[in-house]
Design a protein around this motif. Structure first.
Motif, PDB file in Angstrom:
ATOM      1  N   ASP A   1       2.061  -5.746   3.578  1.00 39.81           N
ATOM      2  CA  ASP A   1       2.019  -6.972   4.370  1.00 39.81           C
ATOM      3  C   ASP A   1       3.234  -7.117   5.282  1.00 39.81           C
ATOM      4  O   ASP A   1       3.577  -8.212   5.723  1.00 39.81           O
ATOM      5  CB  ASP A   1       1.889  -8.199   3.462  1.00 39.81           C
ATOM      6  N   ALA A   2       3.910  -6.005   5.558  1.00 46.94           N
ATOM      7  CA  ALA A   2       5.016  -5.963   6.518  1.00 46.94           C
ATOM      8  C   ALA A   2       5.035  -4.565   7.113  1.00 46.94           C
ATOM      9  O   ALA A   2       4.599  -3.596   6.469  1.00 46.94           O
ATOM     10  CB  ALA A   2       6.349  -6.292   5.852  1.00 46.94           C
ATOM     11  N   TYR A   3       5.555  -4.434   8.341  1.00 46.46           N
ATOM     12  CA  TYR A   3       5.475  -3.148   9.016  1.00 46.46           C
ATOM     13  C   TYR A   3       6.549  -3.050  10.082  1.00 46.46           C
ATOM     14  O   TYR A   3       7.133  -4.046  10.517  1.00 46.46           O
ATOM     15  CB  TYR A   3       4.087  -2.955   9.640  1.00 46.46           C
ATOM     16  N   MET A   4       6.799  -1.804  10.497  1.00 43.94           N
ATOM     17  CA  MET A   4       7.691  -1.554  11.621  1.00 43.94           C
ATOM     18  C   MET A   4       6.894  -1.644  12.924  1.00 43.94           C
ATOM     19  O   MET A   4       5.773  -1.156  13.024  1.00 43.94           O
ATOM     20  CB  MET A   4       8.331  -0.168  11.512  1.00 43.94           C
ATOM     21  N   MET A   5       7.516  -2.276  13.918  1.00 42.53           N
ATOM     22  CA  MET A   5       6.957  -2.348  15.273  1.00 42.53           C
ATOM     23  C   MET A   5       7.977  -1.679  16.176  1.00 42.53           C
ATOM     24  O   MET A   5       9.030  -2.237  16.474  1.00 42.53           O
ATOM     25  CB  MET A   5       6.739  -3.809  15.666  1.00 42.53           C
ATOM     26  N   GLY A   6       7.677  -0.438  16.586  1.00 41.15           N
ATOM     27  CA  GLY A   6       8.697   0.357  17.251  1.00 41.15           C
ATOM     28  C   GLY A   6       9.762   0.770  16.254  1.00 41.15           C
ATOM     29  O   GLY A   6       9.585   0.667  15.038  1.00 41.15           O
ATOM     30  N   ASP A   7      10.886   1.237  16.776  1.00 41.54           N
ATOM     31  CA  ASP A   7      11.942   1.741  15.887  1.00 41.54           C
ATOM     32  C   ASP A   7      12.878   0.655  15.386  1.00 41.54           C
ATOM     33  O   ASP A   7      13.635   0.885  14.443  1.00 41.54           O
ATOM     34  CB  ASP A   7      12.776   2.799  16.624  1.00 41.54           C
ATOM     35  N   SER A   8      12.844  -0.530  16.001  1.00 43.79           N
ATOM     36  CA  SER A   8      13.884  -1.524  15.722  1.00 43.79           C
ATOM     37  C   SER A   8      13.405  -2.805  15.072  1.00 43.79           C
ATOM     38  O   SER A   8      14.232  -3.555  14.546  1.00 43.79           O
ATOM     39  CB  SER A   8      14.601  -1.900  17.034  1.00 43.79           C
ATOM     40  N   MET A   9      12.113  -3.092  15.092  1.00 42.37           N
ATOM     41  CA  MET A   9      11.621  -4.394  14.643  1.00 42.37           C
ATOM     42  C   MET A   9      10.821  -4.276  13.355  1.00 42.37           C
ATOM     43  O   MET A   9       9.963  -3.404  13.225  1.00 42.37           O
ATOM     44  CB  MET A   9      10.761  -5.052  15.727  1.00 42.37           C
ATOM     45  N   LEU A  10      11.083  -5.175  12.419  1.00 42.25           N
ATOM     46  CA  LEU A  10      10.320  -5.296  11.180  1.00 42.25           C
ATOM     47  C   LEU A  10       9.601  -6.640  11.224  1.00 42.25           C
ATOM     48  O   LEU A  10      10.224  -7.685  11.416  1.00 42.25           O
ATOM     49  CB  LEU A  10      11.242  -5.215   9.965  1.00 42.25           C
ATOM     50  N   VAL A  11       8.276  -6.608  11.039  1.00 38.42           N
ATOM     51  CA  VAL A  11       7.438  -7.802  11.158  1.00 38.42           C
ATOM     52  C   VAL A  11       6.828  -8.110   9.797  1.00 38.42           C
ATOM     53  O   VAL A  11       6.280  -7.226   9.137  1.00 38.42           O
ATOM     54  CB  VAL A  11       6.324  -7.591  12.201  1.00 38.42           C
ATOM     55  N   ALA A  12       6.907  -9.374   9.378  1.00 37.56           N
ATOM     56  CA  ALA A  12       6.384  -9.800   8.080  1.00 37.56           C
ATOM     57  C   ALA A  12       5.529 -11.049   8.265  1.00 37.56           C
ATOM     58  O   ALA A  12       6.022 -12.177   8.144  1.00 37.56           O
ATOM     59  CB  ALA A  12       7.531 -10.071   7.112  1.00 37.56           C
ATOM     60  N   PRO A  13       4.240 -10.904   8.581  1.00 38.52           N
ATOM     61  CA  PRO A  13       3.388 -12.061   8.873  1.00 38.52           C
ATOM     62  C   PRO A  13       3.192 -12.985   7.668  1.00 38.52           C
ATOM     63  O   PRO A  13       3.401 -12.604   6.504  1.00 38.52           O
ATOM     64  CB  PRO A  13       2.063 -11.418   9.279  1.00 38.52           C
ATOM     65  N   ILE A  14       2.769 -14.210   7.978  1.00 34.45           N
ATOM     66  CA  ILE A  14       2.455 -15.220   6.977  1.00 34.45           C
ATOM     67  C   ILE A  14       1.026 -15.688   7.215  1.00 34.45           C
ATOM     68  O   ILE A  14       0.592 -15.820   8.361  1.00 34.45           O
ATOM     69  CB  ILE A  14       3.435 -16.410   7.065  1.00 34.45           C
ATOM     70  N   VAL A  15       0.288 -15.944   6.135  1.00 37.02           N
ATOM     71  CA  VAL A  15      -1.082 -16.432   6.269  1.00 37.02           C
ATOM     72  C   VAL A  15      -1.122 -17.931   6.027  1.00 37.02           C
ATOM     73  O   VAL A  15      -0.208 -18.520   5.447  1.00 37.02           O
ATOM     74  CB  VAL A  15      -2.042 -15.706   5.302  1.00 37.02           C
ATOM     75  N   SER A  16      -2.198 -18.541   6.476  1.00 38.87           N
ATOM     76  CA  SER A  16      -2.360 -19.988   6.362  1.00 38.87           C
ATOM     77  C   SER A  16      -2.300 -20.423   4.900  1.00 38.87           C
ATOM     78  O   SER A  16      -2.795 -19.739   4.002  1.00 38.87           O
ATOM     79  CB  SER A  16      -3.705 -20.396   6.965  1.00 38.87           C
ATOM     80  N   GLY A  17      -1.682 -21.580   4.669  1.00 40.25           N
ATOM     81  CA  GLY A  17      -1.545 -22.114   3.317  1.00 40.25           C
ATOM     82  C   GLY A  17      -0.254 -21.735   2.650  1.00 40.25           C
ATOM     83  O   GLY A  17       0.093 -22.282   1.593  1.00 40.25           O
ATOM     84  N   GLU A  18       0.476 -20.801   3.232  1.00 40.85           N
ATOM     85  CA  GLU A  18       1.764 -20.379   2.688  1.00 40.85           C
ATOM     86  C   GLU A  18       2.885 -20.924   3.571  1.00 40.85           C
ATOM     87  O   GLU A  18       2.846 -20.773   4.791  1.00 40.85           O
ATOM     88  CB  GLU A  18       1.848 -18.854   2.615  1.00 40.85           C
ATOM     89  N   THR A  19       3.847 -21.546   2.953  1.00 40.20           N
ATOM     90  CA  THR A  19       4.993 -22.079   3.699  1.00 40.20           C
ATOM     91  C   THR A  19       6.210 -21.185   3.567  1.00 40.20           C
ATOM     92  O   THR A  19       7.215 -21.389   4.255  1.00 40.20           O
ATOM     93  CB  THR A  19       5.352 -23.488   3.205  1.00 40.20           C
ATOM     94  N   GLU A  20       6.132 -20.200   2.681  1.00 42.08           N
ATOM     95  CA  GLU A  20       7.231 -19.264   2.501  1.00 42.08           C
ATOM     96  C   GLU A  20       6.674 -17.918   2.082  1.00 42.08           C
ATOM     97  O   GLU A  20       5.528 -17.804   1.650  1.00 42.08           O
ATOM     98  CB  GLU A  20       8.208 -19.772   1.437  1.00 42.08           C
ATOM     99  N   ARG A  21       7.505 -16.886   2.219  1.00 45.51           N
ATOM    100  CA  ARG A  21       7.095 -15.581   1.723  1.00 45.51           C
ATOM    101  C   ARG A  21       8.310 -14.743   1.382  1.00 45.51           C
ATOM    102  O   ARG A  21       9.412 -14.929   1.926  1.00 45.51           O
ATOM    103  CB  ARG A  21       6.199 -14.848   2.717  1.00 45.51           C
TER     104      ARG A  21
END
Length: 690
Positions: free
Chosen positions: A547-567
């Motif tokens: 549920d998290a991934y690299m976007m290019g060489d420099s960015m780490l992305v960790a999305p959140i789904v509806s109903g969750e206020t934290e992760r």
């Protein structure tokens, strides 16, 4: 075992079938780039450790799996990241309802955490048993082991983790021979690079393709389209591509490939108006050809022996079928300015009420049977239309519902009729192992919060697409379908619209960074979106992060789904900067984040240079990106922007620049251009150091 390229080995056993992904796919391995990759120069698996036998079913292949090896890949797998101890059937299907291997884009290629990859060149429904079974007698040493009787299903069924040395067992039906390709690492990223470069390298989409896409209401007519298009521009809502859904045709299931003059009486005038507003146009279609289509009579001798939805299934393994289909698309669409297509429902379905596609026993004039054509149709469909764009020297970024092996060079992004947000995120993570691109497109939302959470993910994905085929008004006005159709909008729709606009602007600011990442994909084979374990293979904490991934060489992305206020977000080794706040975090540990709506957790790797553009409302052919260069850390690595015309294939003739961004010890930035492209697509107005 024959070495065919640097770090790539081929094993032939018996007489392989004449039809396979490699024989049908027009790949041009990037030999120079392969030669530049480091490897030890030895086959990753010894031929003495490989067992192949002919069976009454076809072939059985047994390959070693050492204790601790983790297995990834097998194409677009939506239900699992780590396939160790699982069974995977490489069978295309539009509704992968369970973790069986069925997929929009199954690929008989797997990657091991031990730093090697294996590709089995078959279009059959091959089954991979990833350490699930032991050979007879292997458990004899367990005969005196005591076992307590449990009360849970797991205890009763005796489920246990795969321990000790195991085997990868591959079952391939209906064949008497096979070619197997082995890819050295030395690590997982190196394996994937080598596989992608063997496939011809990654794709570089047109610059406009990395902007925001909007697919309109399926029942829209000429005036509805123009109302939406004008409102987007009046509201300064960034949108680059306008997509038409099935209703644009006179017949859609199967397809006539003709504009409906009743709903679009002056479609060429409408297209010209859209082009004047700097929109690109993408048209929905599928492969099945209705009797009313101008192509129908010509395609009869070059189609399969079963219809689908009362339409022919062209045999794109034949040159004649490809040429007929391509000629029509060139004359009716591409020459009229259409920039791409949405190739729907080429993935077949077994599990829904509207079961479609041809049976596995179907026969095609080229010699393919239905099983092989199911697994190959998506790739053949892509290559048929890509040939037209190549001849016209126009790049496309298009959509497709099915793909497969050796497809990394195709500028098509996969999508699905499924709706689960977590599944869509996992698709982004998994696709990078197999040379595929996947869009977690926004095609459904329960609430305004759900809409924003989904848009947060899609703007940090390969394809920033909102598919609004069910609603006549934009989703930021109302996500409920019935209320949207009645014109009953959110009380706070302006706030929702502002959040969407801000996210779209974030996407537009990332285009130069993404464009460089795709160029890197083309020339080095490194996928622009990939699982954390690919970059951090020695960190067991990354093995199962889906549920998290690299976007290019420099960015780490960790999305959140509806109903969750934290992760919880695990940051690998090193230091990481919060993209939104510039807060610095130490890696090698997990953190709980509670970001506000509209700002999911995104982190920049320390010692990075990140080029961010002033957001444009759309990318024109002559757009110049005004760049602010953000510098993270004291001694960042140089960053290389890719610069060309953004629309043609002239870069293949060497007409491009690498624009080197550097930061010296005096805390000053430098810009250096090298290359043969005479134009300028970037200007640099500001440098900011952290």
């Amino acid at each position: 075992m024959e070495k065919i390229y640097n770090g790539i080995w081929k094993l032939r056993w018996g007489q392989p079938e004449k039809i396979s992904p490699l024989t049908l796919t027009k790949i041009h391995p990037s030999q120079e780039a392969l030669d530049n990759l480091h490897c030890l120069g030895n086959p990753p698996i010894s031929i003495s450790d490989i067992e192949i036998k002919e069976t009454t079913r076809g072939l059985k292949i047994e390959l070693p799996l050492k204790e601790g090896e983790q297995i990834y890949g097998f194409g677009l797998q939506l239900h699992r990241l780590n396939h160790t101890g699982r069974k995977k059937v490489i069978r295309v299907n539009s509704d992968p309802i369970a973790d069986t291997g069925d997929s929009h884009a199954p690929v008989p290629f797997y990657v091991s955490s031990a730093g090697y990859g294996v590709y089995v060149d078959t279009a059959r429904y091959a089954t991979f048993y990833c350490g699930t079974n032991l050979s007879k007698g292997a458990s004899e040493h367990q005969k005196n082991k005591q076992k307590s009787v449990g009360t849970s299903e797991i205890e009763l069924y005796g489920y246990q983790k795969a321990e000790g040395d195991r085997s990868m067992v591959v079952d391939i039906p209906a064949t008497k021979g096979i070619d197997i390709y082995f890819f050295e690492g030395p690590d997982m990223k190196g394996v994937v690079q080598r596989y992608n470069l063997f496939s011809g390298g990654g794709t570089i989409p047109p610059a406009w393709g990395l902007g925001v896409w909007y697919r309109a209401y399926s029942a829209a007519q000429n005036e509805d389209v123009m109302r939406l298009a004008e409102n987007f521009r009046n509201d300064s809502m960034p949108v680059d591509v306008f997509g038409f859904e099935p209703g644009w045709q006179t017949r859609a299931y199967s397809c006539s490939f003709l504009w409906d003059d009743n709903r679009f009486p002056n479609h060429e005038e409408m297209l010209e108006n859209l082009f004047n507003m700097n929109y690109r146009v993408n048209l929905w279609e599928h492969v099945f050809v209705h009797p009313s289509s101008p192509m129908y009579e010509e395609l009869i001798p070059y189609s399969g022996d079963y219809e689908v939805w009362e339409g022919l299934v062209p045999d794109f393994a034949l040159k004649e079928a490809r040429e007929i289909f391509a000629k029509h698309h060139l004359q009716y669409f591409i020459e009229k300015g259409v920039s791409g297509f949405k190739l729907d429902e080429c993935d077949s379905s077994d599990f829904v009420h509207s079961n479609w596609s041809f049976p596995d026993i179907a026969q095609f004039p080229s010699g393919l049977d239905g099983e092989q054509m199911h697994n190959m149709l998506g790739v053949l469909y892509q290559s048929t239309l890509l040939e037209v764009f190549k001849k016209e020297n126009k790049r496309t970024l298009s959509q497709v519902r099915a793909s497969g092996a050796l497809a990394s060079s195709y500028p098509f992004v996969l999508y699905s009729d499924l709706y689960n947000h977590k599944v869509f995120i996992r698709g982004v993570v998994n696709s990078g192992f197999s040379g595929l691109l996947w869009s977690p497109e926004v095609r459904h939302a329960e609430t305004a919060e759900d809409l924003i959470r989904r848009i947060e993910t899609v703007v940090f994905s390969p394809h920033a697409l909102l598919n609004c085929w069910r609603i006549p008004n934009p989703p930021w006005m109302q996500v409920d379908q019935d209320k949207n159709k009645r014109g009953e909008f959110f009380d706070d729709f302006e706030r929702v619209r502002e959040l969407c606009q801000s996210l779209f602007q974030t996407r537009m600011s990332l285009i130069p960074y993404l464009y460089a990442s795709f160029a890197n994909y083309k020339y080095t084979g490194v996928p622009p979106f990939r699982a954390l374990v690919m970059d951090y293979p020695n960190d067991p904490n990354t093995y199962d992060i889906d549920d998290a991934y690299m976007m290019g060489d420099s960015m780490l992305v960790a999305p959140i789904v509806s109903g969750e206020t934290e992760r919880n977000v695990y940051l690998p080794e090193g230091r990481w900067w919060d993209f939104w706040t510039d807060t610095l975090y130490e890696g090698g540990q997990s953190y709980i984040f509670k970001p506000e709506l509209g700002k999911i957790p995104v982190f920049i790797k320390d010692q990075s240079i990140l080029p961010l553009a002033a957001p444009l409302e759309n990318v024109k052919d002559d757009s110049i990106f005004d760049i602010t260069v953000k510098v993270y850390g004291e001694n960042p690595k140089d960053f290389f922007l890719f610069e060309d015309d953004g629309t043609s294939f002239n870069y293949e003739e060497g007409l491009y620049n690498w624009v080197r961004l550097s930061w010296n010890s005096d805390r000053k930035g430098g810009v250096e251009r090298k290359g043969d492209y005479a134009g300028r697509r970037y200007q640099f107005s500001n440098w900011e150091s952290k």
